[in-house]
Motif scaffolding. Structure first.
Motif, PDB file in Angstrom:
ATOM      1  N   ALA A  86      27.798  85.106  29.601  1.00 42.19           N
ATOM      2  CA  ALA A  86      28.852  84.086  29.682  1.00 42.19           C
ATOM      3  C   ALA A  86      28.380  82.871  30.477  1.00 42.19           C
ATOM      4  N   ARG A  87      27.649  83.090  31.557  1.00 44.40           N
ATOM      5  CA  ARG A  87      27.130  81.981  32.363  1.00 44.40           C
ATOM      6  C   ARG A  87      26.177  81.118  31.540  1.00 44.40           C
ATOM      7  N   ARG A  88      25.272  81.772  30.799  1.00 40.64           N
ATOM      8  CA  ARG A  88      24.336  81.016  29.954  1.00 40.64           C
ATOM      9  C   ARG A  88      25.082  80.238  28.863  1.00 40.64           C
ATOM     10  N   ALA A  89      26.065  80.867  28.231  1.00 37.97           N
ATOM     11  CA  ALA A  89      26.834  80.193  27.184  1.00 37.97           C
ATOM     12  C   ALA A  89      27.604  79.008  27.756  1.00 37.97           C
ATOM     13  N   ARG A  90      28.167  79.179  28.948  1.00 34.95           N
ATOM     14  CA  ARG A  90      28.925  78.106  29.580  1.00 34.95           C
ATOM     15  C   ARG A  90      28.012  76.931  29.936  1.00 34.95           C
ATOM     16  N   GLN A  91      26.834  77.228  30.497  1.00 39.16           N
ATOM     17  CA  GLN A  91      25.879  76.171  30.841  1.00 39.16           C
ATOM     18  C   GLN A  91      25.415  75.443  29.585  1.00 39.16           C
ATOM     19  N   LYS A  92      25.209  76.168  28.523  1.00 38.40           N
ATOM     20  CA  LYS A  92      24.788  75.565  27.259  1.00 38.40           C
ATOM     21  C   LYS A  92      25.872  74.630  26.730  1.00 38.40           C
ATOM     22  N   LEU A  93      27.124  75.040  26.828  1.00 38.17           N
ATOM     23  CA  LEU A  93      28.240  74.213  26.378  1.00 38.17           C
ATOM     24  C   LEU A  93      28.347  72.938  27.211  1.00 38.17           C
ATOM     25  N   VAL A  94      28.250  73.074  28.517  1.00 37.93           N
ATOM     26  CA  VAL A  94      28.343  71.907  29.400  1.00 37.93           C
ATOM     27  C   VAL A  94      27.193  70.947  29.132  1.00 37.93           C
ATOM     28  N   LYS A  95      26.008  71.478  28.957  1.00 36.01           N
ATOM     29  CA  LYS A  95      24.835  70.646  28.680  1.00 36.01           C
ATOM     30  C   LYS A  95      25.011  69.907  27.353  1.00 36.01           C
ATOM     31  N   LYS A  96      25.556  70.598  26.363  1.00 36.18           N
ATOM     32  CA  LYS A  96      25.788  69.991  25.057  1.00 36.18           C
ATOM     33  C   LYS A  96      26.810  68.862  25.163  1.00 36.18           C
ATOM     34  N   LYS A  97      27.870  69.064  25.947  1.00 32.37           N
ATOM     35  CA  LYS A  97      28.875  68.024  26.130  1.00 32.37           C
ATOM     36  C   LYS A  97      28.291  66.823  26.858  1.00 32.37           C
ATOM     37  N   ARG A  98      27.452  67.070  27.846  1.00 30.53           N
ATOM     38  CA  ARG A  98      26.845  65.958  28.584  1.00 30.53           C
ATOM     39  C   ARG A  98      25.927  65.147  27.679  1.00 30.53           C
ATOM     40  N   ARG A  99      25.173  65.833  26.813  1.00 33.04           N
ATOM     41  CA  ARG A  99      24.314  65.110  25.869  1.00 33.04           C
ATOM     42  C   ARG A  99      25.160  64.280  24.917  1.00 33.04           C
ATOM     43  N   ALA A 100      26.272  64.803  24.464  1.00 39.69           N
ATOM     44  CA  ALA A 100      27.164  64.068  23.568  1.00 39.69           C
ATOM     45  C   ALA A 100      27.742  62.859  24.283  1.00 39.69           C
ATOM     46  N   ASP A 101      28.127  63.011  25.557  1.00 40.79           N
ATOM     47  CA  ASP A 101      28.642  61.881  26.330  1.00 40.79           C
ATOM     48  C   ASP A 101      27.577  60.810  26.477  1.00 40.79           C
ATOM     49  N   TRP A 102      26.335  61.213  26.658  1.00 41.72           N
ATOM     50  CA  TRP A 102      25.256  60.244  26.822  1.00 41.72           C
ATOM     51  C   TRP A 102      25.076  59.432  25.549  1.00 41.72           C
ATOM     52  N   ARG A 103      25.223  60.090  24.401  1.00 38.38           N
ATOM     53  CA  ARG A 103      25.041  59.388  23.127  1.00 38.38           C
ATOM     54  C   ARG A 103      26.184  58.432  22.837  1.00 38.38           C
ATOM     55  N   THR A 104      27.391  58.740  23.270  1.00 41.66           N
ATOM     56  CA  THR A 104      28.536  57.895  22.960  1.00 41.66           C
ATOM     57  C   THR A 104      28.852  56.888  24.060  1.00 41.66           C
ATOM     58  N   ASP A 105      28.352  57.089  25.269  1.00 40.25           N
ATOM     59  CA  ASP A 105      28.644  56.209  26.392  1.00 40.25           C
ATOM     60  C   ASP A 105      27.641  55.054  26.405  1.00 40.25           C
ATOM     61  N   PRO A 106      28.087  53.808  26.152  1.00 33.72           N
ATOM     62  CA  PRO A 106      27.136  52.692  26.141  1.00 33.72           C
ATOM     63  C   PRO A 106      26.514  52.429  27.505  1.00 33.72           C
ATOM     64  N   GLU A 107      27.224  52.765  28.588  1.00 32.70           N
ATOM     65  CA  GLU A 107      26.665  52.557  29.925  1.00 32.70           C
ATOM     66  C   GLU A 107      25.449  53.454  30.156  1.00 32.70           C
ATOM     67  N   ALA A 108      25.482  54.668  29.605  1.00 34.42           N
ATOM     68  CA  ALA A 108      24.393  55.612  29.818  1.00 34.42           C
ATOM     69  C   ALA A 108      23.152  55.256  29.008  1.00 34.42           C
ATOM     70  N   GLN A 109      23.316  54.420  27.968  1.00 31.94           N
ATOM     71  CA  GLN A 109      22.194  54.101  27.100  1.00 31.94           C
ATOM     72  C   GLN A 109      21.420  52.871  27.553  1.00 31.94           C
ATOM     73  N   ARG A 110      21.871  52.227  28.591  1.00 33.62           N
ATOM     74  CA  ARG A 110      21.167  51.035  29.054  1.00 33.62           C
ATOM     75  C   ARG A 110      19.850  51.407  29.718  1.00 33.62           C
ATOM     76  N   TRP A 111      18.890  50.527  29.562  1.00 36.76           N
ATOM     77  CA  TRP A 111      17.599  50.735  30.212  1.00 36.76           C
ATOM     78  C   TRP A 111      17.747  50.509  31.704  1.00 36.76           C
ATOM     79  N   PRO A 112      16.975  51.194  32.508  1.00 36.67           N
ATOM     80  CA  PRO A 112      17.056  50.949  33.943  1.00 36.67           C
ATOM     81  C   PRO A 112      16.537  49.547  34.271  1.00 36.67           C
TER      82      PRO A 112
END
Length: 183
Positions: A86-112
């Motif tokens: 369950a811990r591994r599945a939960r971490q995988k889900l959270v990681k997947k959501k964070r990756r999705a947020d990164w793709r849709t969030d224009p602030e996260a896609q800016r170059w440093p």
């Protein structure tokens, strides 16, 4: 959490039932409601086997463990294995959501952005390539917005008639307006 405990070749005592319920309650922090758990306890010769099957909103978890000791040991080992799953599945889900947020969030896609010191550039002083003189007229924000709609440039510099300060109204990439006003 709905828990069903089945005993094969072994009577299920209240002590064993309470122990299983306590252990499975710890699993609730990793899984999403509704949760159903089926614990099957088997006694064969000298082995005690615990099969635990948990279904929840996001999937299912299964573990089978056996112990030479008691049923409690087998339950403990099976629930521990389920917690890891369950811990591994939960971490995988959270990681997947964070990756999705990164793709849709224009602030996260800016170059440093790196700030360079003036001395690190070749010529030392920055060069001005183009210069434009703009008339700064007093107007309200609404008048500046109307002027920006008619303008080919992406901004309007104006003096706010209410505060007498110079402001910049600009067109954003999403076709909405942004306002830069001094403090």
């Amino acid at each position: 959490m709905k828990i069903e405990i089945i005993g094969r070749n072994v009577p299920v005592e209240d002590r064993v039932r309470q122990f299983a319920e306590q252990k499975l309650a710890k699993l609730a922090k990793f899984v999403e409601e509704p949760v159903e758990a089926r614990v099957t306890l088997i006694h064969e010769r000298h082995l005690h086997v615990a099969e635990v099957h948990v279904t929840h909103r996001l999937g299912a978890l299964q573990a089978t463990e056996q112990s030479d000791g008691t049923l409690l040991d087998a339950i403990h080992l099976a629930v521990e294995k389920l917690e890891n799953q369950a811990r591994r599945a939960r971490q995988k889900l959270v990681k997947k959501k964070r990756r999705a947020d990164w793709r849709t969030d224009p602030e996260a896609q800016r170059w440093p952005v790196e700030v360079l010191e003036q001395g690190s550039l070749r010529g030392g002083a920055p060069r001005i390539i183009e210069s434009t003189h703009l008339p700064i007229k007093p107007m309200t924000i609404e008048e500046a917005a109307l002027r920006l709609e008619d303008s080919d440039q992406g901004f309007v510099v104006f003096r706010d008639s209410a505060s007498e300060r110079v402001n910049v109204l600009y067109r954003r990439k999403d076709q909405k307006y942004g306002l830069i006003a001094p403090e």
